[in-house]
Design a protein around this motif. Structure first.
Motif, PDB file in Angstrom:
ATOM      1  N   ILE A  81      40.266  47.283  19.401  1.00 42.64           N
ATOM      2  CA  ILE A  81      41.374  46.819  20.239  1.00 42.64           C
ATOM      3  C   ILE A  81      41.504  47.618  21.535  1.00 42.64           C
ATOM      4  CG2 ILE A  81      42.739  45.748  18.430  1.00 42.64           C
ATOM      5  CD1 ILE A  81      44.333  48.310  18.218  1.00 42.64           C
ATOM      6  N   ILE A  82      40.929  48.811  21.560  1.00 37.93           N
ATOM      7  CA  ILE A  82      40.905  49.606  22.794  1.00 37.93           C
ATOM      8  C   ILE A  82      39.536  50.265  22.911  1.00 37.93           C
ATOM      9  CG2 ILE A  82      41.940  51.490  24.137  1.00 37.93           C
ATOM     10  CD1 ILE A  82      44.495  51.167  22.480  1.00 37.93           C
ATOM     11  N   GLU A  83      38.976  50.240  24.118  1.00 37.88           N
ATOM     12  CA  GLU A  83      37.712  50.926  24.393  1.00 37.88           C
ATOM     13  C   GLU A  83      37.930  51.867  25.571  1.00 37.88           C
ATOM     14  OE1 GLU A  83      34.605  47.304  23.269  1.00 37.88           O
ATOM     15  OE2 GLU A  83      35.514  47.378  25.259  1.00 37.88           O
ATOM     16  N   GLU A  84      37.581  53.118  25.391  1.00 39.34           N
ATOM     17  CA  GLU A  84      37.661  54.105  26.480  1.00 39.34           C
ATOM     18  C   GLU A  84      36.256  54.609  26.779  1.00 39.34           C
ATOM     19  OE1 GLU A  84      42.043  56.136  25.827  1.00 39.34           O
ATOM     20  OE2 GLU A  84      40.323  57.012  24.814  1.00 39.34           O
ATOM     21  N   VAL A  85      35.921  54.666  28.055  1.00 42.07           N
ATOM     22  CA  VAL A  85      34.602  55.150  28.474  1.00 42.07           C
ATOM     23  C   VAL A  85      34.803  56.195  29.561  1.00 42.07           C
ATOM     24  CG1 VAL A  85      32.309  54.522  29.304  1.00 42.07           C
ATOM     25  CG2 VAL A  85      33.663  52.835  28.065  1.00 42.07           C
ATOM     26  N   ALA A  86      34.073  57.283  29.471  1.00 34.22           N
ATOM     27  CA  ALA A  86      34.098  58.314  30.511  1.00 34.22           C
ATOM     28  C   ALA A  86      32.658  58.706  30.837  1.00 34.22           C
ATOM     29  CB  ALA A  86      34.885  59.537  30.061  1.00 34.22           C
ATOM     30  N   VAL A  87      32.341  58.703  32.119  1.00 37.46           N
ATOM     31  CA  VAL A  87      31.029  59.148  32.593  1.00 37.46           C
ATOM     32  C   VAL A  87      31.266  60.386  33.451  1.00 37.46           C
ATOM     33  CG1 VAL A  87      28.928  58.506  33.828  1.00 37.46           C
ATOM     34  CG2 VAL A  87      30.267  56.739  32.652  1.00 37.46           C
ATOM     35  N   PRO A  88      30.758  61.550  33.012  1.00 31.57           N
ATOM     36  CA  PRO A  88      31.051  62.797  33.737  1.00 31.57           C
ATOM     37  C   PRO A  88      30.705  62.759  35.219  1.00 31.57           C
ATOM     38  CG  PRO A  88      30.054  63.277  31.625  1.00 31.57           C
ATOM     39  CD  PRO A  88      29.967  61.796  31.799  1.00 31.57           C
ATOM     40  N   LYS A  89      29.560  62.193  35.559  1.00 31.78           N
ATOM     41  CA  LYS A  89      29.167  62.136  36.970  1.00 31.78           C
ATOM     42  C   LYS A  89      28.476  60.815  37.253  1.00 31.78           C
ATOM     43  CE  LYS A  89      28.662  67.073  37.977  1.00 31.78           C
ATOM     44  NZ  LYS A  89      27.769  68.136  38.483  1.00 31.78           N
ATOM     45  N   LEU A  90      28.913  60.148  38.328  1.00 33.63           N
ATOM     46  CA  LEU A  90      28.312  58.884  38.725  1.00 33.63           C
ATOM     47  C   LEU A  90      28.581  58.669  40.204  1.00 33.63           C
ATOM     48  CD1 LEU A  90      26.851  56.312  37.601  1.00 33.63           C
ATOM     49  CD2 LEU A  90      29.091  55.265  37.429  1.00 33.63           C
ATOM     50  N   MET A  91      27.549  58.253  40.945  1.00 34.90           N
ATOM     51  CA  MET A  91      27.688  57.918  42.367  1.00 34.90           C
ATOM     52  C   MET A  91      28.242  59.084  43.186  1.00 34.90           C
ATOM     53  SD  MET A  91      29.299  54.129  41.719  1.00 34.90           S
ATOM     54  CE  MET A  91      29.839  53.933  43.394  1.00 34.90           C
ATOM     55  N   GLY A  92      27.961  60.305  42.751  1.00 35.16           N
ATOM     56  CA  GLY A  92      28.407  61.468  43.509  1.00 35.16           C
ATOM     57  C   GLY A  92      29.829  61.883  43.238  1.00 35.16           C
ATOM     58  N   PHE A  93      30.590  61.105  42.458  1.00 40.10           N
ATOM     59  CA  PHE A  93      31.960  61.456  42.139  1.00 40.10           C
ATOM     60  C   PHE A  93      31.995  62.350  40.905  1.00 40.10           C
ATOM     61  CE2 PHE A  93      32.600  57.312  44.341  1.00 40.10           C
ATOM     62  CZ  PHE A  93      33.296  57.814  45.428  1.00 40.10           C
ATOM     63  N   THR A  94      33.122  62.999  40.713  1.00 41.58           N
ATOM     64  CA  THR A  94      33.263  63.917  39.585  1.00 41.58           C
ATOM     65  C   THR A  94      33.226  63.182  38.256  1.00 41.58           C
ATOM     66  OG1 THR A  94      34.630  65.345  40.963  1.00 41.58           O
ATOM     67  CG2 THR A  94      34.686  65.736  38.585  1.00 41.58           C
ATOM     68  N   GLU A  95      33.975  62.094  38.140  1.00 42.61           N
ATOM     69  CA  GLU A  95      34.069  61.425  36.852  1.00 42.61           C
ATOM     70  C   GLU A  95      34.480  59.968  37.030  1.00 42.61           C
ATOM     71  OE1 GLU A  95      35.670  62.824  32.557  1.00 42.61           O
ATOM     72  OE2 GLU A  95      37.183  62.754  34.136  1.00 42.61           O
ATOM     73  N   VAL A  96      33.994  59.148  36.120  1.00 39.58           N
ATOM     74  CA  VAL A  96      34.383  57.744  36.067  1.00 39.58           C
ATOM     75  C   VAL A  96      35.075  57.516  34.731  1.00 39.58           C
ATOM     76  CG1 VAL A  96      33.575  55.362  36.043  1.00 39.58           C
ATOM     77  CG2 VAL A  96      32.435  57.049  37.495  1.00 39.58           C
TER      78      VAL A  96
END
Length: 282
Positions: free
Chosen positions: A209-224
């Motif tokens: 019912i809920i999905e959380e995604v975190a990407v530490p580094k992407l496209m030069g940004f700190t976090e997504v």
């Protein structure tokens, strides 16, 4: 001068007391937030039991029914009230031809500018291409990798399936009570660009019912970061397809909210290979 020194000393003491109080209040808030999270956890779940819950969730989702689909067309409508480009309304059509072809046709209406953009992104089973307002373009290596991943039927089965076959690594799991009861499964992708997932599974239906995604580094940004609320499902010949979702995301300093609704679904319509072929240059 004597009075000035006294006044400065009083101001200095007030500043110290104020900083001390702010620090105490901050620590208290952090402790309170931590205690609230811990109070929601009913019990920790060991890996063996967690993987059994994952199996039940995949069964409830009906991922085995996907094998009967030769092709699939999903029509979506999206509204993005806030984004770096302002408010947007989007019509999105996904064409899947299994096992390895996908086409995404996106029509974006920019409300403030009163303009439209038409974008097609395609993986034809071998390579990728895109069209932007009828101008054919090559895609980046990263975009091709993304499209190739989406073309696989595994993308519809979801991260829990990838955990079940060992492509994702289990981190921890627990049962949580917070406006309902959930099994929370935490995992991360193996190798390459690391992605962390938290999947909240309803303890009654076993559907996510809920999905959380975190990407530490992407496209030069700190976090997504991305949080996706699955508001309902559509029963598609036994496969439970996400029917309506509400998503919030942040990419570096940019934040966006999106609501997506499935308008129509077509199964096994014998999609032509020409739909995925790159047009010849004129």
């Amino acid at each position: 001068m004597k009075y000035l020194k006294t006044l400065l000393m009083i101001l200095f003491l007030i500043l110290i007391i104020s900083c001390s109080q702010n620090s105490t209040e901050t620590n208290h808030r952090e402790k309170e937030a931590s205690e609230q999270i811990l109070s929601r956890i009913i019990k920790k779940i060991e890996k063996k039991e967690a993987l059994e819950i994952v199996k039940l969730s995949l069964k409830a989702k009906g991922i085995d029914k996907l094998d009967r689909f030769k092709d699939l067309t999903i029509y979506y409508y999206r509204e993005i009230p806030k984004s770096p480009d302002g408010s947007k309304k989007i019509n999105l059509t996904l064409f899947y031809k299994f096992p390895d072809k996908i086409r995404m046709d996106t029509e974006v209406y920019f409300v403030a500018k009163n303009t439209k953009a038409l974008v097609s992104e395609v993986y034809d089973g071998v390579s990728s291409w895109m069209s932007e307002n009828n101008i054919i373009k090559d895609v980046s290596e990263g975009k091709e990798k993304e499209l190739k991943g989406l073309a696989s039927i595994s993308s519809l089965k979801g991260p829990l399936y990838l955990l079940s076959i060992g492509e994702y690594e289990f981190d921890e799991a627990y049962e949580e009570k917070n406006e309902g009861r959930y099994y929370v499964i935490k995992m991360h992708s193996k190798g390459g660009e690391k992605r962390n997932f938290n999947i909240y599974i309803d303890t009654n239906s076993y559907l996510p019912i809920i999905e959380e995604v975190a990407v530490p580094k992407l496209m030069g940004f700190t976090e997504v970061r991305l949080k996706n609320y699955i508001l309902n499902y559509i029963n598609l010949e036994g496969f439970m397809l996400q029917g309506k979702t509400k998503r919030s995301s942040s990419i570096g300093p940019f934040k966006e909210e999106m609501e997506t609704i499935v308008i129509k679904v077509e199964v096994n319509t014998n999609l032509s290979d020409s739909l995925f072929q790159k047009p010849k240059s004129k």
